[in-house]
Each structure stands twice: as C-alpha cells, then as structure tokens.
Design an enzyme around this catalytic site. Structure first.
Site, PDB file in Angstrom:
ATOM      1  N   ASN A 139      37.197  61.397  77.547  1.00  0.00           N
ATOM      2  CA  ASN A 139      37.131  62.372  76.594  1.00  0.00           C
ATOM      3  C   ASN A 139      38.311  62.188  75.679  1.00  0.00           C
ATOM      4  OD1 ASN A 139      36.817  64.634  75.633  1.00  0.00           O
ATOM      5  ND2 ASN A 139      37.766  65.599  76.686  1.00  0.00           N
ATOM      6  N   HIS A 190      41.609  65.080  74.524  1.00  0.00           N
ATOM      7  CA  HIS A 190      42.080  66.614  74.165  1.00  0.00           C
ATOM      8  C   HIS A 190      42.982  66.514  73.036  1.00  0.00           C
ATOM      9  CE1 HIS A 190      41.525  70.768  75.174  1.00  0.00           C
ATOM     10  NE2 HIS A 190      42.879  70.514  75.624  1.00  0.00           N
TER      11      HIS A 190
HETATM   12  C1  GRF Z   1      39.522  66.736  67.928  1.00  0.00           C
HETATM   13  O1  GRF Z   1      40.778  68.305  67.581  1.00  0.00           O
HETATM   14  C2  GRF Z   1      39.060  66.747  69.225  1.00  0.00           C
HETATM   15  O2  GRF Z   1      40.349  66.493  69.731  1.00  0.00           O
HETATM   16  C3  GRF Z   1      38.456  67.564  69.860  1.00  0.00           C
HETATM   17  O3  GRF Z   1      37.380  68.519  69.033  1.00  0.00           O
HETATM   18  C4  GRF Z   1      38.183  67.747  67.614  1.00  0.00           C
HETATM   19  C5  GRF Z   1      37.176  67.367  67.268  1.00  0.00           C
HETATM   20  O4  GRF Z   1      37.144  67.080  66.007  1.00  0.00           O
HETATM   21  N1  GRF Z   1      38.064  67.838  70.990  1.00  0.00           N
HETATM   22  P1  GRF Z   1      36.420  65.840  65.325  1.00  0.00           P
HETATM   23  O5  GRF Z   1      34.887  65.942  65.050  1.00  0.00           O
HETATM   24  O6  GRF Z   1      36.855  64.115  65.600  1.00  0.00           O
HETATM   25  O7  GRF Z   1      36.916  65.361  63.841  1.00  0.00           O
END
Ligand code: GRF
Length: 219
Positions: free
Chosen positions: A109, A111
């Site tokens: 994942n 974050h």
């Molecule tokens: C990203 O900031 C990711 O870290 C978080 O949600 C956001 C998703 O953005 N979990 P994207 O859909 O990849 O543009």
C-alpha cells in the site's frame, strides 16, 4: 525473466496506478500489471488503465452483503487472473484481517505520510495543524491494522511556509509517484525480506529512503 503478475486496486483518479503502469511498460521491470480493479464504478483510474491497454474490472462493494462477500468476489477475480501481487493505490476500502492473511506479504500500500505518523484520512490537513517540518510518503506491506505494516520505501518531503493542504498534497504526490514504482521493483525482484516485521533490502546498507529537495523535486 518471469515478471510478477500484479493487480492494482483503486477507488479514484489512479495517479499512483499510472505511475506503476508506466514503470511496468519497461519489459525489464520485474512486475507486470495484469489487472486494475476498482470498487467504485466510474473511478477515473479505470479510463487511464484502459488507455494503457490494461484489463479492468469493477467490483462495486455496494452490491455485496457485507465485507466478506465483497472480498470473496475480489479474491476470486484476482485468483482467476493469475495475480501474484496486489498494489493498493488509493483503494478506499478497509480490508478484513481474513483477506489480508490470504495475501500476506503479497500486498502493498502507499500512504501519504511518514508512517507510523499520520495514519488515516485528512493526512495533509493534520500535518499542517501539527506544524511538523517534514512529511512524506510510505510504501509498506499490508497488515490487518489500518496503514500499518513493514515499511519498504519512504520519501521525506518538506512542509514549506505558506503551504495549504493542496500544495502539500501535490508535493507529496510527486514523491509518491517515485516511491511506488521503486518499492514494487524491489519486492518483485525479490530484493526484500521481512524479519520481525522489518524489511531489509538486499544490497542496501540501511532503510531505503528518498530525499526530496523542494527546489528540484524528487532526487
Ligand atoms: C494517494 O495520496 C495515496 O497515497 C492515498 O490516496 C491517494 C490516491 O491518489 N492512499 P491516486 O488515486 O493514486 O491519484
């Protein structure tokens, strides 16, 4: 070289998904993106994946009676597609411990904070409210607790005077797009091992980090 068959799970715009797809367009990249799955019909990332020629599936969690039924359908879809590795990329469903166990050490994942600080949502707003000078992003193996698990790659990103959540989010996102392909590469190439819930990277002297210079982006 057999490339690791990887699925990306999304709920939204899919910019991290795009970064992974772009990296995997190189035939020497050790992972191959075989499927993008969204739990939200119309998620923006679905069009981006389709444009890149990646097979997409929508599994709308609202059509299932409970988390377990949704996850059974998800697991069946991934298994049928021959998936060996899952990347969560803005996937906004909490996964049960049972699902996490099924994919233990085969699911990662991203974050947008320096975990274990600032787990959960509204990350950038809380970073600004605390006045910390550095934030960043983390790619980690998934464990049952939210935003927890062995850390693979982190990037440090400065919080600058005058930042708001949008400007900070954009700076962190740039780092995310560097970190995620890097982390998947390490895992898919078999360079990571987990001992006592700490990741070591073969050939690296210490934890893998990326420093970000506010003047020139990610270095
Ligand atoms: C990203 O900031 C990711 O870290 C978080 O949600 C956001 C998703 O953005 N979990 P994207 O859909 O990849 O543009």
């Amino acid at each position: 070289m057999a490339r690791l068959k990887t699925a990306i799970l999304i709920s939204g715009r899919g910019s991290n998904m795009q970064a992974l797809v772009d990296a995997a367009a190189d035939p020497d990249y050790p992972a191959e993106i075989v499927r993008v799955v969204a739990n939200v019909p119309g998620a923006g990332g679905l069009d981006r994946a389709a444009a890149a020629g990646i097979a997409t599936t929508v599994i709308d969690h609202r059509n299932f009676d409970g988390r377990a039924a949704f996850e059974d359908a998800l697991h069946a879809e991934l298994t049928e597609a021959g998936v060996e590795m899952i990347c969560l990329a803005g996937f906004m469903r909490l996964l049960t411990a049972a699902f996490v166990e099924r994919w233990l050490d085969r699911m990662i994942n991203i974050h947008p904070s320096l975990l274990p600080s600032f787990k959960g949502l509204q990350t950038h707003e809380r970073v600004l409210a605390e006045g910390v000078r550095f934030t960043g992003c983390t790619v980690h193996f998934v464990r049952p607790a939210m935003d927890a698990g062995p850390i693979i790659v982190q990037a440090a990103v400065p919080v600058l005077p005058g930042d708001d959540a949008d400007s900070l989010s954009a700076r962190v996102l740039t780092a995310e797009h560097r970190c995620y392909p890097h982390a998947l590469r390490l895992v898919a190439a078999g360079q990571t091992s987990i001992v006592d819930e700490i990741v070591t990277v073969a050939g690296a002297a210490g934890p893998t980090g990326i420093a970000v210079n506010p003047d020139d982006g990610v270095s």
